[in-house]
Design a protein around this motif. Structure first.
Motif, PDB file in Angstrom:
ATOM      1  N   PHE A 232      27.435  52.968  57.968  1.00 39.28           N
ATOM      2  CA  PHE A 232      27.943  51.714  57.409  1.00 39.28           C
ATOM      3  C   PHE A 232      27.018  51.055  56.348  1.00 39.28           C
ATOM      4  O   PHE A 232      27.455  50.922  55.164  1.00 39.28           O
ATOM      5  N   ALA A 233      25.628  51.390  56.665  1.00 36.51           N
ATOM      6  CA  ALA A 233      24.737  50.785  55.517  1.00 36.51           C
ATOM      7  C   ALA A 233      24.913  51.664  54.231  1.00 36.51           C
ATOM      8  O   ALA A 233      24.750  51.345  53.157  1.00 36.51           O
ATOM      9  N   LYS A 234      24.964  52.974  54.527  1.00 42.76           N
ATOM     10  CA  LYS A 234      25.080  53.859  53.213  1.00 42.76           C
ATOM     11  C   LYS A 234      26.482  53.536  52.724  1.00 42.76           C
ATOM     12  O   LYS A 234      26.503  53.481  51.398  1.00 42.76           O
ATOM     13  N   PHE A 235      27.719  53.147  53.574  1.00 42.45           N
ATOM     14  CA  PHE A 235      28.810  53.106  52.809  1.00 42.45           C
ATOM     15  C   PHE A 235      28.700  51.714  52.083  1.00 42.45           C
ATOM     16  O   PHE A 235      29.381  51.616  50.928  1.00 42.45           O
ATOM     17  N   ALA A 236      28.082  50.756  52.695  1.00 36.91           N
ATOM     18  CA  ALA A 236      27.635  49.348  52.066  1.00 36.91           C
ATOM     19  C   ALA A 236      27.138  49.692  50.634  1.00 36.91           C
ATOM     20  O   ALA A 236      27.210  48.944  49.576  1.00 36.91           O
ATOM     21  N   MET A 237      25.883  50.356  50.771  1.00 39.21           N
ATOM     22  CA  MET A 237      25.097  50.630  49.599  1.00 39.21           C
ATOM     23  C   MET A 237      26.137  51.242  48.493  1.00 39.21           C
ATOM     24  O   MET A 237      25.909  51.151  47.170  1.00 39.21           O
ATOM     25  N   GLY A 238      26.875  52.183  48.743  1.00 39.86           N
ATOM     26  CA  GLY A 238      27.745  52.779  47.746  1.00 39.86           C
ATOM     27  C   GLY A 238      28.678  51.853  47.231  1.00 39.86           C
ATOM     28  O   GLY A 238      28.879  51.557  45.820  1.00 39.86           O
ATOM     29  N   LEU A 239      29.131  50.912  48.160  1.00 39.56           N
ATOM     30  CA  LEU A 239      30.191  49.867  47.615  1.00 39.56           C
ATOM     31  C   LEU A 239      29.394  48.637  46.702  1.00 39.56           C
ATOM     32  O   LEU A 239      29.862  48.771  45.494  1.00 39.56           O
ATOM     33  N   LYS A 240      28.065  48.594  47.043  1.00 35.28           N
ATOM     34  CA  LYS A 240      27.485  47.524  46.217  1.00 35.28           C
ATOM     35  C   LYS A 240      27.150  48.389  44.788  1.00 35.28           C
ATOM     36  O   LYS A 240      26.954  47.790  43.584  1.00 35.28           O
TER      37      LYS A 240
ATOM     38  N   THR B 238      35.807  58.740  51.650  1.00 39.53           N
ATOM     39  CA  THR B 238      36.862  59.350  51.140  1.00 39.53           C
ATOM     40  C   THR B 238      37.864  58.206  50.521  1.00 39.53           C
ATOM     41  O   THR B 238      38.147  58.282  49.373  1.00 39.53           O
ATOM     42  N   ALA B 239      38.091  56.953  51.324  1.00 43.36           N
ATOM     43  CA  ALA B 239      38.868  56.089  50.874  1.00 43.36           C
ATOM     44  C   ALA B 239      38.035  55.219  49.669  1.00 43.36           C
ATOM     45  O   ALA B 239      38.808  55.039  48.757  1.00 43.36           O
ATOM     46  N   LEU B 240      36.712  54.886  49.991  1.00 38.82           N
ATOM     47  CA  LEU B 240      36.019  54.430  49.011  1.00 38.82           C
ATOM     48  C   LEU B 240      36.162  55.007  47.558  1.00 38.82           C
ATOM     49  O   LEU B 240      36.397  54.511  46.502  1.00 38.82           O
ATOM     50  N   ASN B 241      35.965  56.342  47.611  1.00 38.07           N
ATOM     51  CA  ASN B 241      35.941  57.244  46.341  1.00 38.07           C
ATOM     52  C   ASN B 241      37.153  57.142  45.755  1.00 38.07           C
ATOM     53  O   ASN B 241      37.484  57.022  44.519  1.00 38.07           O
ATOM     54  N   LYS B 242      38.077  57.140  46.616  1.00 33.76           N
ATOM     55  CA  LYS B 242      39.717  57.218  46.043  1.00 33.76           C
ATOM     56  C   LYS B 242      39.938  55.747  45.417  1.00 33.76           C
ATOM     57  O   LYS B 242      40.308  55.548  44.187  1.00 33.76           O
ATOM     58  N   TRP B 243      39.302  54.628  46.042  1.00 34.05           N
ATOM     59  CA  TRP B 243      39.689  53.205  45.470  1.00 34.05           C
ATOM     60  C   TRP B 243      38.956  53.394  44.187  1.00 34.05           C
ATOM     61  O   TRP B 243      39.402  52.764  43.164  1.00 34.05           O
ATOM     62  N   VAL B 244      37.498  53.768  44.116  1.00 32.17           N
ATOM     63  CA  VAL B 244      36.577  53.730  42.909  1.00 32.17           C
ATOM     64  C   VAL B 244      37.348  54.273  41.736  1.00 32.17           C
ATOM     65  O   VAL B 244      37.410  53.826  40.768  1.00 32.17           O
ATOM     66  N   SER B 245      38.018  55.341  42.068  1.00 29.52           N
ATOM     67  CA  SER B 245      38.570  56.143  40.992  1.00 29.52           C
ATOM     68  C   SER B 245      39.995  55.551  40.524  1.00 29.52           C
ATOM     69  O   SER B 245      40.543  55.926  39.229  1.00 29.52           O
ATOM     70  N   THR B 246      40.610  54.542  41.111  1.00 28.88           N
ATOM     71  CA  THR B 246      41.828  54.128  40.722  1.00 28.88           C
ATOM     72  C   THR B 246      41.770  52.581  40.674  1.00 28.88           C
ATOM     73  O   THR B 246      42.667  51.917  40.151  1.00 28.88           O
ATOM     74  N   ASN B 247      40.546  51.761  40.928  1.00 33.22           N
ATOM     75  CA  ASN B 247      40.582  50.316  40.878  1.00 33.22           C
ATOM     76  C   ASN B 247      39.408  50.047  39.976  1.00 33.22           C
ATOM     77  O   ASN B 247      38.176  50.379  40.209  1.00 33.22           O
ATOM     78  N   LYS B 248      39.536  48.632  39.328  1.00 28.03           N
ATOM     79  CA  LYS B 248      38.278  48.262  38.370  1.00 28.03           C
ATOM     80  C   LYS B 248      37.750  47.328  39.200  1.00 28.03           C
ATOM     81  O   LYS B 248      36.243  47.099  39.383  1.00 28.03           O
ATOM     82  N   TRP B 249      38.107  46.519  40.398  1.00 32.99           N
ATOM     83  CA  TRP B 249      37.404  45.507  41.224  1.00 32.99           C
ATOM     84  C   TRP B 249      37.285  46.100  42.586  1.00 32.99           C
ATOM     85  O   TRP B 249      37.927  47.058  42.950  1.00 32.99           O
ATOM     86  N   SER B 250      36.297  45.618  43.080  1.00 35.30           N
ATOM     87  CA  SER B 250      36.012  45.991  44.453  1.00 35.30           C
ATOM     88  C   SER B 250      36.999  45.477  45.565  1.00 35.30           C
ATOM     89  O   SER B 250      37.891  44.794  45.244  1.00 35.30           O
TER      90      SER B 250
ATOM     91  N   SER C  20      38.798  44.588  49.574  1.00 33.21           N
ATOM     92  CA  SER C  20      38.653  43.797  50.602  1.00 33.21           C
ATOM     93  C   SER C  20      38.644  44.592  51.661  1.00 33.21           C
ATOM     94  O   SER C  20      38.806  45.843  51.667  1.00 33.21           O
ATOM     95  N   ILE C  21      38.128  43.948  52.923  1.00 32.31           N
ATOM     96  CA  ILE C  21      38.235  44.948  54.042  1.00 32.31           C
ATOM     97  C   ILE C  21      39.621  45.268  54.048  1.00 32.31           C
ATOM     98  O   ILE C  21      39.652  46.633  54.492  1.00 32.31           O
ATOM     99  N   ALA C  22      40.519  44.505  54.070  1.00 29.77           N
ATOM    100  CA  ALA C  22      42.071  45.087  54.273  1.00 29.77           C
ATOM    101  C   ALA C  22      42.596  46.192  53.284  1.00 29.77           C
ATOM    102  O   ALA C  22      43.137  47.108  53.651  1.00 29.77           O
ATOM    103  N   GLU C  23      42.096  45.947  52.046  1.00 32.06           N
ATOM    104  CA  GLU C  23      42.414  47.167  51.201  1.00 32.06           C
ATOM    105  C   GLU C  23      41.604  48.496  51.559  1.00 32.06           C
ATOM    106  O   GLU C  23      42.117  49.596  51.335  1.00 32.06           O
ATOM    107  N   ILE C  24      40.260  48.421  52.285  1.00 31.16           N
ATOM    108  CA  ILE C  24      39.620  49.753  52.483  1.00 31.16           C
ATOM    109  C   ILE C  24      40.345  50.203  53.933  1.00 31.16           C
ATOM    110  O   ILE C  24      40.609  51.253  53.823  1.00 31.16           O
ATOM    111  N   ARG C  25      40.759  49.358  54.666  1.00 29.63           N
ATOM    112  CA  ARG C  25      41.411  49.913  55.713  1.00 29.63           C
ATOM    113  C   ARG C  25      42.935  50.417  55.257  1.00 29.63           C
ATOM    114  O   ARG C  25      43.303  51.515  55.883  1.00 29.63           O
ATOM    115  N   GLN C  26      43.605  49.965  54.375  1.00 32.29           N
ATOM    116  CA  GLN C  26      45.002  50.361  54.076  1.00 32.29           C
ATOM    117  C   GLN C  26      44.446  51.689  53.207  1.00 32.29           C
ATOM    118  O   GLN C  26      45.223  52.826  53.648  1.00 32.29           O
ATOM    119  N   MET C  27      43.475  51.867  52.449  1.00 30.51           N
ATOM    120  CA  MET C  27      43.246  53.073  51.717  1.00 30.51           C
ATOM    121  C   MET C  27      42.825  54.304  52.789  1.00 30.51           C
ATOM    122  O   MET C  27      43.163  55.213  52.550  1.00 30.51           O
TER     123      MET C  27
END
Length: 177
Positions: free
Chosen positions: A6-14, A46-58, A60-67
């Motif tokens: 999760f720390a690695k995931f959070a660092m990527g998000l930031k 993978t979900a974060l990578n997909k999100w980043v490639s299709t969205n300008k803004w960070s 939410s938790i719900a959006e991460i879960r949905q992705m």
């Protein structure tokens, strides 16, 4: 996902969204981890990578879960696609091979068919447009429920079921008095 993952995931998000004040302190990190810890790391990444490639803004938790749900299960087919599979099954199997036809339908489509009166009734329908409209409404509602259910962590679903079960027992106990 472990705390280290999760720390690695959070660092990527930031890193992906440096202008936003994401996860600014330890309590925020802990709260986010609590909500995402049930997700496998590779799915979340993978979900974060997909999100980043299709969205300008960070996200939410719900959006991460949905992705994550979309990555794991794929998107739920549109009701019109599901209806076409029903019509195809009718053409192939007719009303006499209902069980074979139902086996060709995905769970959501089969549940919808059952709720609107069953496969045989659709086959023998005198107004297929009404059946189509009913299928549309029921399918959309069941799809929403399925998606909401898939988004919630298993522990949360279990806690909700326990609370609801306890509430039902309390109501039944009051009726007996």
């Amino acid at each position: 996902m472990t705390e280290q993952e999760f720390a690695k995931f959070a660092m990527g998000l930031k890193t992906y969204y440096p202008r936003e004040n994401l996860l600014p302190n330890r309590p925020a990190m802990e709260l986010w981890y609590r909500q995402l810890q049930d997700l496998p790391y590779e799915v979340a990444e993978t979900a974060l990578n997909k999100w980043v490639s299709t969205n300008k803004w960070s996200p939410s938790i719900a959006e991460i879960r949905q992705m994550c749900c979309e990555v794991r299960q794929g998107e739920i087919p549109a009701w019109s696609e599901a209806w076409e599979t029903v019509l195809h099954a009718i053409r192939i199997y007719g009303s006499y091979r209902q069980q074979d036809a139902m086996m060709t339908l995905d769970d959501l489509t089969a549940r919808t068919v059952t709720q609107i009166g069953g496969f045989v009734n659709i086959c023998r329908s005198e107004n297929i447009d009404i059946d189509r409209a009913n299928f549309h409404m029921v399918y959309e509602e069941l799809a929403k429920r399925k998606q909401k259910d898939a988004l919630m962590p298993a522990k949360l679903r279990s806690a909700i079921q326990k609370i609801q079960s306890n509430s039902m027992m309390m109501l039944e106990g009051r009726e007996d008095e």
